[in-house]
Design a protein around this motif. Structure first.
Motif, short mmCIF file in Angstrom:
data_model
loop_
_atom_site.label_atom_id
_atom_site.label_comp_id
_atom_site.label_asym_id
_atom_site.label_seq_id
_atom_site.Cartn_x
_atom_site.Cartn_y
_atom_site.Cartn_z
N UNK A 96 0.85 -1.19 0.00
CA UNK A 96 0.00 0.00 0.00
C UNK A 96 0.88 1.23 0.00
N UNK A 97 0.35 2.31 -0.58
CA UNK A 97 1.06 3.59 -0.64
C UNK A 97 0.07 4.71 -0.39
N UNK A 98 0.46 5.64 0.45
CA UNK A 98 -0.31 6.87 0.66
C UNK A 98 0.53 8.03 0.15
N UNK A 99 -0.13 8.99 -0.47
CA UNK A 99 0.49 10.28 -0.73
C UNK A 99 -0.20 11.23 0.25
N UNK A 100 0.55 11.65 1.25
CA UNK A 100 0.01 12.44 2.36
C UNK A 100 0.47 13.89 2.29
N UNK A 101 -0.24 14.72 3.03
CA UNK A 101 0.14 16.13 3.21
C UNK A 101 0.42 16.80 1.87
N UNK A 102 -0.50 16.64 0.94
CA UNK A 102 -0.34 17.24 -0.39
C UNK A 102 -0.47 18.76 -0.26
N UNK A 103 0.51 19.44 -0.81
CA UNK A 103 0.52 20.90 -0.81
C UNK A 103 0.43 21.35 -2.27
N UNK A 104 -0.53 22.19 -2.55
CA UNK A 104 -0.72 22.71 -3.92
C UNK A 104 -0.06 24.07 -4.05
N UNK A 105 -0.50 24.87 -4.98
CA UNK A 105 0.09 26.18 -5.18
C UNK A 105 1.48 26.07 -5.78
N UNK A 106 2.42 26.81 -5.23
CA UNK A 106 3.77 26.82 -5.80
C UNK A 106 4.61 25.61 -5.39
N UNK A 107 4.10 24.75 -4.49
CA UNK A 107 4.86 23.57 -4.07
C UNK A 107 4.54 22.33 -4.88
N UNK A 108 3.27 21.97 -5.01
CA UNK A 108 2.83 20.76 -5.71
C UNK A 108 3.62 19.54 -5.23
N UNK A 109 3.53 19.29 -3.92
CA UNK A 109 4.33 18.22 -3.32
C UNK A 109 3.48 17.34 -2.42
#
Length: 188
Positions: free
Chosen positions: A80-93
């Motif tokens: 399993x894989x989670x992509x957590x704490x997604x930050x948009x805007x100028x980060x996209x991380x």
């Protein structure tokens, strides 16, 4: 599970979003792998329906995405894989969290599956950077991110409370430029 539900497929594994229908298989894998995960995973293992439903609720928010890596030939969950704490805007991380399971570990399924997740994150999710925070003694996890092209960026002392203590972590990251995907995205 039908291949039509897969988000991406490799030679041996495919990825799809985790769902309520995964409860029994997922919790059985978590129980079977509890001792293997104990030194590395934060929080209590998800072994009850209530805990599993709570876990799935996270993925209703735009800050988190949850996936399973499945064997293509059987549909069985291999990781399993989670992509957590997604930050948009100028980060996209986003920050990765992942787990292999005792019955399928050591066969390269996580390398192939996490590679598919990286492609999906940089493509469909529109992210630019992924980070993984790994305890220095977790050699299998460090080797996994190295195989996939992550670079070590630093060291975080007392980063996360795991297994009864604050644990140091190494900070590893990969960007879209490091995968070569940015060139193909710009030409398509």
């Amino acid at each position: 599970m039908s291949s039509a539900t897969y988000l991406a497929q490799g030679p041996r594994v495919a990825i799809r979003r985790i769902s309520l229908q995964d409860y029994e298989e997922y919790t059985a894998l978590v129980r079977e792998s509890a001792e293997m995960h104990r030194p590395w995973m934060p929080g209590r293992p998800i072994t009850t329906r209530e805990a599993f439903e709570s876990y799935l609720t996270r993925f209703e928010q735009p800050l988190h995405e949850g996936f399973v890596i499945c064997l293509r030939d059987t549909g069985a969950i291999a990781g399993r894989v989670n992509v957590n704490n997604i930050v948009r805007g100028t980060n996209q991380s986003g920050t990765l969290g992942y787990a292999a399971y005792a019955s399928t570990t050591g066969r390269g399924y996580m390398t192939e599956g996490l590679g598919l997740i990286i492609q999906f994150a940089f493509g469909e999710l529109g992210l630019h950077r992924l980070e993984a925070n790994i305890q220095p003694a977790n050699t299998p996890s460090l080797n996994l991110v190295k195989r996939l092209g992550f670079q070590r960026e630093g060291y975080s002392a007392n980063f996360q409370f795991i297994d009864g203590a604050w644990r140091d972590h190494e900070r590893w990251a990969i960007t879209i430029e490091m995968t070569g995907a940015v060139a193909s995205r710009q030409t398509s």
